[in-house]
Design a protein around this motif. Structure first.
Motif, mmCIF file in Angstrom:
data_model
loop_
_atom_site.group_PDB
_atom_site.id
_atom_site.type_symbol
_atom_site.label_atom_id
_atom_site.label_comp_id
_atom_site.label_asym_id
_atom_site.label_seq_id
_atom_site.Cartn_x
_atom_site.Cartn_y
_atom_site.Cartn_z
ATOM 1 N N HIS A 84 40.782 40.401 41.699
ATOM 2 C CA HIS A 84 40.007 39.751 42.749
ATOM 3 C C HIS A 84 40.496 40.270 44.097
ATOM 4 O O HIS A 84 41.627 40.773 44.195
ATOM 5 C CB HIS A 84 40.194 38.232 42.694
ATOM 6 C CG HIS A 84 39.579 37.583 41.501
ATOM 7 N ND1 HIS A 84 38.216 37.448 41.342
ATOM 8 C CD2 HIS A 84 40.137 37.034 40.390
ATOM 9 C CE1 HIS A 84 37.964 36.839 40.199
ATOM 10 N NE2 HIS A 84 39.116 36.575 39.599
ATOM 11 N N TRP A 108 39.774 35.806 34.411
ATOM 12 C CA TRP A 108 40.341 34.705 35.155
ATOM 13 C C TRP A 108 39.587 34.537 36.464
ATOM 14 O O TRP A 108 39.073 35.506 37.022
ATOM 15 C CB TRP A 108 41.813 34.979 35.475
ATOM 16 C CG TRP A 108 42.659 35.127 34.263
ATOM 17 C CD1 TRP A 108 43.356 34.140 33.623
ATOM 18 C CD2 TRP A 108 42.906 36.322 33.514
ATOM 19 N NE1 TRP A 108 44.009 34.658 32.537
ATOM 20 C CE2 TRP A 108 43.758 35.995 32.440
ATOM 21 C CE3 TRP A 108 42.484 37.642 33.640
ATOM 22 C CZ2 TRP A 108 44.192 36.930 31.513
ATOM 23 C CZ3 TRP A 108 42.912 38.580 32.721
ATOM 24 C CH2 TRP A 108 43.769 38.224 31.669
ATOM 25 N N ASP A 109 39.536 33.311 36.981
ATOM 26 C CA ASP A 109 38.904 33.093 38.278
ATOM 27 C C ASP A 109 39.899 33.430 39.395
ATOM 28 O O ASP A 109 41.038 33.839 39.127
ATOM 29 C CB ASP A 109 38.345 31.669 38.389
ATOM 30 C CG ASP A 109 39.405 30.578 38.384
ATOM 31 O OD1 ASP A 109 40.610 30.866 38.628
ATOM 32 O OD2 ASP A 109 39.036 29.412 38.165
ATOM 33 N N GLU A 110 39.478 33.254 40.643
ATOM 34 C CA GLU A 110 40.295 33.616 41.800
ATOM 35 C C GLU A 110 41.593 32.829 41.887
ATOM 36 O O GLU A 110 42.527 33.215 42.590
ATOM 37 C CB GLU A 110 39.506 33.411 43.106
ATOM 38 C CG GLU A 110 38.308 34.307 43.246
ATOM 39 C CD GLU A 110 37.050 33.753 42.573
ATOM 40 O OE1 GLU A 110 37.110 32.672 41.931
ATOM 41 O OE2 GLU A 110 36.006 34.419 42.653
ATOM 42 N N THR A 115 38.887 32.124 32.234
ATOM 43 C CA THR A 115 37.459 31.860 32.053
ATOM 44 C C THR A 115 36.929 32.516 30.779
ATOM 45 O O THR A 115 35.830 32.208 30.340
ATOM 46 C CB THR A 115 36.635 32.370 33.249
ATOM 47 O OG1 THR A 115 36.831 33.778 33.394
ATOM 48 C CG2 THR A 115 37.041 31.646 34.535
#
Length: 123
Positions: A84, A108-110, A115
């Protein structure tokens, strides 16, 4: 040791043939292919005989690493990663050394929360 030839993907003498191979001045290209935005390098890929082969890296305009991976004659091999803009790992894919099989796919999210977490079932 000979210097590696480096070209810019936006050079008007860069083209692709019907097989999707990279040509430079009408010949299959071997060397490094870059893409820049202004003075900032945003991608660097290696090619052999017009086919992506070797390391591949991308950067955000601020210079932070965006992605990295490896190709073996046009196929992804080993582990490729994406980040990210905040520097946290965004995705990781693992490919077999033959470049034909994905072994794992994670994201993975931020904030670093998972996820996606998929792995190929054992045979």
């Amino acid at each position: 040791m000979a210097a590696v030839e480096r070209i810019d993907i936006d050079d008007p003498e860069v083209d692709m043939d019907y097989g999707g191979r990279l040509l430079y001045r009408g010949e299959l290209f071997t060397g490094e292919v870059t893409e820049c935005t202004g003075d900032a390098l945003i991608s660097l890929d290696n090619y052999v005989d017009g086919v992506q082969h070797g390391a591949s890296r991308e950067w955000y305009p601020d210079g932070a690493l965006r992605s990295e991976g490896q190709a073996l004659m046009g196929r992804p091999v080993g582990t490729s990663k994406e980040w990210h803009p905040n520097g946290k790992l965004a995705a990781e894919k693992v490919f077999a050394e033959d470049g034909l099989t994905m072994l794992a796919d994670r994201a993975w999210d931020e904030n670093g929360c998972s996820t996606k977490n998929w792995e190929k079932a054992s045979d």
